[in-house]
Design a protein around this motif. Structure first.
Motif, PDB file in Angstrom:
ATOM      1  N   PRO A   1      34.004  44.644  52.604  1.00 54.23           N
ATOM      2  CA  PRO A   1      34.174  43.253  52.138  1.00 54.23           C
ATOM      3  C   PRO A   1      34.592  43.161  50.677  1.00 54.23           C
ATOM      4  N   PHE A   2      34.031  44.046  49.834  1.00 51.59           N
ATOM      5  CA  PHE A   2      34.379  44.007  48.417  1.00 51.59           C
ATOM      6  C   PHE A   2      35.789  44.545  48.170  1.00 51.59           C
ATOM      7  N   ALA A   3      36.223  45.519  48.969  1.00 58.01           N
ATOM      8  CA  ALA A   3      37.601  46.007  48.850  1.00 58.01           C
ATOM      9  C   ALA A   3      38.587  44.908  49.217  1.00 58.01           C
ATOM     10  N   GLU A   4      38.275  44.146  50.252  1.00 56.24           N
ATOM     11  CA  GLU A   4      39.138  43.024  50.646  1.00 56.24           C
ATOM     12  C   GLU A   4      39.177  41.968  49.548  1.00 56.24           C
ATOM     13  N   LEU A   5      38.029  41.686  48.937  1.00 58.27           N
ATOM     14  CA  LEU A   5      37.982  40.719  47.832  1.00 58.27           C
ATOM     15  C   LEU A   5      38.828  41.205  46.664  1.00 58.27           C
ATOM     16  N   ALA A   6      38.648  42.475  46.275  1.00 57.20           N
ATOM     17  CA  ALA A   6      39.403  43.015  45.140  1.00 57.20           C
ATOM     18  C   ALA A   6      40.905  42.944  45.387  1.00 57.20           C
ATOM     19  N   GLU A   7      41.323  43.254  46.608  1.00 58.81           N
ATOM     20  CA  GLU A   7      42.747  43.235  46.923  1.00 58.81           C
ATOM     21  C   GLU A   7      43.311  41.810  46.862  1.00 58.81           C
ATOM     22  N   LYS A   8      42.560  40.848  47.378  1.00 60.79           N
ATOM     23  CA  LYS A   8      43.033  39.464  47.351  1.00 60.79           C
ATOM     24  C   LYS A   8      43.089  38.920  45.923  1.00 60.79           C
ATOM     25  N   LEU A   9      42.080  39.262  45.127  1.00 61.55           N
ATOM     26  CA  LEU A   9      42.131  38.854  43.724  1.00 61.55           C
ATOM     27  C   LEU A   9      43.338  39.483  43.029  1.00 61.55           C
ATOM     28  N   GLY A  10      43.612  40.754  43.354  1.00 61.06           N
ATOM     29  CA  GLY A  10      44.786  41.411  42.790  1.00 61.06           C
ATOM     30  C   GLY A  10      46.076  40.749  43.214  1.00 61.06           C
ATOM     31  N   GLU A  11      46.164  40.354  44.488  1.00 54.77           N
ATOM     32  CA  GLU A  11      47.365  39.667  44.967  1.00 54.77           C
ATOM     33  C   GLU A  11      47.563  38.355  44.222  1.00 54.77           C
ATOM     34  N   PHE A  12      46.468  37.662  43.956  1.00 53.90           N
ATOM     35  CA  PHE A  12      46.553  36.420  43.174  1.00 53.90           C
ATOM     36  C   PHE A  12      47.113  36.725  41.793  1.00 53.90           C
ATOM     37  N   ALA A  13      46.503  37.708  41.105  1.00 56.34           N
ATOM     38  CA  ALA A  13      46.942  38.046  39.751  1.00 56.34           C
ATOM     39  C   ALA A  13      48.389  38.513  39.728  1.00 56.34           C
ATOM     40  N   GLY A  14      48.773  39.315  40.720  1.00 56.69           N
ATOM     41  CA  GLY A  14      50.136  39.837  40.762  1.00 56.69           C
ATOM     42  C   GLY A  14      51.174  38.753  40.969  1.00 56.69           C
ATOM     43  N   GLN A  15      50.851  37.776  41.796  1.00 59.35           N
ATOM     44  CA  GLN A  15      51.819  36.719  42.086  1.00 59.35           C
ATOM     45  C   GLN A  15      52.032  35.768  40.916  1.00 59.35           C
ATOM     46  N   ILE A  16      51.087  35.697  39.993  1.00 58.24           N
ATOM     47  CA  ILE A  16      51.293  34.851  38.812  1.00 58.24           C
ATOM     48  C   ILE A  16      51.698  35.690  37.594  1.00 58.24           C
ATOM     49  N   SER A  17      52.019  36.989  37.833  1.00 60.08           N
ATOM     50  CA  SER A  17      52.395  37.875  36.727  1.00 60.08           C
ATOM     51  C   SER A  17      53.636  38.690  37.071  1.00 60.08           C
ATOM     52  N   THR A  18      54.539  38.146  37.877  1.00 61.50           N
ATOM     53  CA  THR A  18      55.680  38.920  38.361  1.00 61.50           C
ATOM     54  C   THR A  18      56.693  39.237  37.264  1.00 61.50           C
ATOM     55  N   GLU A  19      56.606  38.566  36.099  1.00 61.15           N
ATOM     56  CA  GLU A  19      57.550  38.882  35.032  1.00 61.15           C
ATOM     57  C   GLU A  19      57.187  40.166  34.314  1.00 61.15           C
ATOM     58  N   GLY A  20      56.093  40.810  34.722  1.00 61.52           N
ATOM     59  CA  GLY A  20      55.710  42.082  34.140  1.00 61.52           C
ATOM     60  C   GLY A  20      54.456  41.968  33.293  1.00 61.52           C
ATOM     61  N   PHE A  21      53.627  43.007  33.319  1.00 63.56           N
ATOM     62  CA  PHE A  21      52.401  43.015  32.534  1.00 63.56           C
ATOM     63  C   PHE A  21      52.209  44.401  31.968  1.00 63.56           C
ATOM     64  N   ASP A  22      51.388  44.518  30.911  1.00 66.16           N
ATOM     65  CA  ASP A  22      51.235  45.815  30.258  1.00 66.16           C
ATOM     66  C   ASP A  22      49.797  46.305  30.209  1.00 66.16           C
ATOM     67  N   ALA A  23      48.862  45.556  30.786  1.00 65.85           N
ATOM     68  CA  ALA A  23      47.476  46.007  30.799  1.00 65.85           C
ATOM     69  C   ALA A  23      46.718  45.302  31.912  1.00 65.85           C
ATOM     70  N   VAL A  24      45.727  46.015  32.457  1.00 66.80           N
ATOM     71  CA  VAL A  24      44.856  45.464  33.493  1.00 66.80           C
ATOM     72  C   VAL A  24      43.415  45.796  33.136  1.00 66.80           C
ATOM     73  N   GLU A  25      42.533  44.824  33.276  1.00 65.34           N
ATOM     74  CA  GLU A  25      41.108  45.058  33.110  1.00 65.34           C
ATOM     75  C   GLU A  25      40.383  44.554  34.347  1.00 65.34           C
ATOM     76  N   ILE A  26      39.447  45.343  34.842  1.00 66.72           N
ATOM     77  CA  ILE A  26      38.664  44.961  36.021  1.00 66.72           C
ATOM     78  C   ILE A  26      37.195  45.073  35.657  1.00 66.72           C
ATOM     79  N   ASP A  27      36.486  43.967  35.800  1.00 68.09           N
ATOM     80  CA  ASP A  27      35.064  43.925  35.469  1.00 68.09           C
ATOM     81  C   ASP A  27      34.253  43.780  36.754  1.00 68.09           C
ATOM     82  N   TYR A  28      33.220  44.594  36.864  1.00 65.04           N
ATOM     83  CA  TYR A  28      32.301  44.511  38.008  1.00 65.04           C
ATOM     84  C   TYR A  28      30.929  44.083  37.492  1.00 65.04           C
TER      85      TYR A  28
END
Length: 525
Positions: free
Chosen positions: A327-354
């Motif tokens: 369940p948490f892997a599915e959540l992480a992937e969906k959150l990532g898809e959200f972030a990726g779709q609003i950052s398609t112009e390119g990004f230079d850093a990622v932070e993941i907090d648990y």
């Protein structure tokens, strides 16, 4: 019960041996139509394919036993992944088995185009001696423009630098640090088009890359440029390419891939300076063996133990970890898809907090799932195994943090991506076993993931919700859920609108034109 796998394309014989050695029954049936495949797929637990076998929605509708489809190669354009996912079928690929082979083919095509070797060979063997007709172009000290500097692109750069070419690269995910490491110069697309003596493409086909060498962009290139595409058909405007070859603006072009395949007839065939090969990028003995053996091992592991690796539509986790981790892997992937779709112009850093109880779990597959989600918006073929490597290749910083306690939830995952020096943040949790969005831009709300979400960043002003509802209603778009968050009255706000269908372009333009709207996009999950 006997486990059965169908091999639907030609694979190296060793792949069959791997299945049989692990007690799996194998049938080989090559050249089936989609209807023929649909008629028999119900008898099989696994399906191994390359690119010719094309399992579509009708095939998956009858795949009542099917648990996994394995693609011996990188691209999965021939597999209906949404239909597979809806049926509960894992889709796997082999992301690294043919990278060297494809890079070598691109370099070979570049040399062949620069010296027009195929045409010269044909005429020589026809009894001519056309020495004066083939004055080629020396590649030494010329500038190669890479569109895409990932796994294959970086290998091409390495080989081009080896023959003393200069290399410039356009890739939204390539950082300056990674460019220095590769020995290439990071540039924007227009600068690459203006400077490159030869251009090679190494990017997947996505909404952002489709027709990236359009008629307009091809017109911006230097006179005499060479174009090489061994990546995906649809990246180059083939009609414009022919016109520019005919008028001499482009000296030569070499395509291994076409928008429509098999390309048995094409307007480019016979054009001066044009070279074609029939999608041979991955066609070497070594590459075919590598991807065939790899896909057989992956499928056997999944069918026998439940282990998932190189999966495109589900997290890679072991059978032992699955109950708590999935369940948490599915959540992480969906959150990532959200972030990726609003950052398609390119990004230079990622932070993941648990935060909270999730910190007690194996977080590596969670991070991999999040990265795959982030990057899938622009790289369709990325998966949980390849995503961390792809991120590293591009020199993108990744930081993870843990906090044993969460202020509000038992567990929380927060993903941040840095775009143009600014952070974009989204957080989520699990509620009754389901993924929920609980904050965007640090504004609290609680929203379900749906196949379509209209995400809006707006000013908190009266009349906005009414105007938005009217536009969607007039367009026939039904609202399923509506969640709002804001910093303070009259300040920055967000709207997460779950909708039952996509928003037509005309309606989207009206939404973007609302005075309260700062940003609006339909996100797809």
């Amino acid at each position: 019960m006997t486990i059965k796998v169908l091999i639907g394309d030609s694979l190296a014989p060793g792949a069959i041996d791997i299945f049989k050695a692990r007690g799996i029954e194998v049938d080989v049936k090559v050249g089936l139509s989609q209807d023929e495949l649909a008629d028999i797929i119900g008898d099989y637990d696994g399906l191994a394919v390359r690119s010719a076998c094309k399992p579509n929605a009708a095939v998956f509708a009858k795949a009542d036993k099917l648990k996994v489809v394995g693609r011996a190669g990188i691209g999965v354009d021939n597999i209906d992944i949404p239909a597979a996912t809806a049926k509960g079928v894992a889709v796997m690929n082999t992301p690294f088995g043919n990278a060297v082979t494809t890079a070598e083919h691109a370099i070979a095509m570049l040399f062949a185009a620069a010296r027009q070797i195929p045409a010269a060979s044909a005429r020589t063997q026809n009894g001519e001696w056309p020495k004066k007709d083939y004055v080629g172009t020396e590649l030494f000290a010329k500038t190669l423009g890479l569109i895409g500097a990932g796994n294959i692109g970086s290998l091409v750069a390495e080989r081009a630098l080896g023959i003393k070419m200069k290399v410039v690269a356009f890739d939204p995910y390539l950082t300056e640090e990674r460019a220095v490491e590769l020995g290439v110069e990071k540039v924007e697309l227009d600068e690459l088009l203006a400077r490159a003596d030869a251009i090679t493409l190494h990017t997947p086909l996505t909404d952002q890359t489709r027709n990236i060498l359009s008629r307009e962009n091809l017109g911006k290139t230097k006179k005499g440029v060479i174009i090489v595409n061994c990546a995906r058909g649809g990246l180059v405007d083939e009609e414009a390419l022919k016109d520019l070859l005919d008028n001499g603006h482009i000296t030569a072009a070499a395509l291994d891939v076409f928008e429509t395949e098999p390309a048995k007839e094409h307007a480019l065939f016979g054009t001066r300076g044009f070279i074609a090969t029939p999608h041979l990028g991955a066609s070497t003995v070594e590459a075919q063996d590598n991807v065939a053996f790899q896909v057989a091992e992956q499928m056997a592991d999944y069918l026998l133990t439940g282990a998932v690796s190189n999966a495109l539509n589900m997290p890679s986790i072991t059978a032992e970890e699955a109950p708590r981790l999935k369940p948490f892997a599915e959540l992480a992937e969906k959150l990532g898809e959200f972030a990726g779709q609003i950052s398609t112009e390119g990004f230079d850093a990622v932070e993941i907090d648990y935060e909270g109880e999730v910190c007690e779990l194996n977080r590596k597959p969670l991070t991999s799932a999040a990265l795959a989600g982030i990057m899938r918006a622009s790289m369709k073929d990325v998966n949980m195994v390849s995503a961390p490597t792809v991120l590293k290749e591009r020199g993108i910083d990744l930081k993870e943090s843990t906090q044993e306690d969460s202020d509000t939830y038992d567990s929380l995952i927060r993903i941040k991506v840095r775009v143009g020096g600014k952070w974009r943040t989204i957080a989520g949790t699990i509620v009754n076993g389901q993924s929920r969005i609980v904050a965007v831009k640090d504004m609290a709300l609680e929203a379900k993931f749906r196949p379509f979400i209209l995400f809006i960043n707006n000013n908190d002003e009266a009349g906005f919700i009414g105007s938005l509802g009217s536009i969607l209603g007039e367009a026939g778009v039904n609202i399923a859920t509506f969640n709002l968050g804001r910093e303070e009255q009259g300040g920055d706000a967000i709207a997460m609108v779950g909708i039952d269908q996509d928003v037509p372009a005309e309606a989207m333009a009206k939404i973007e034109a609302l005075t309260q709207v700062r940003y609006a996009k339909v996100l797809r999950f």
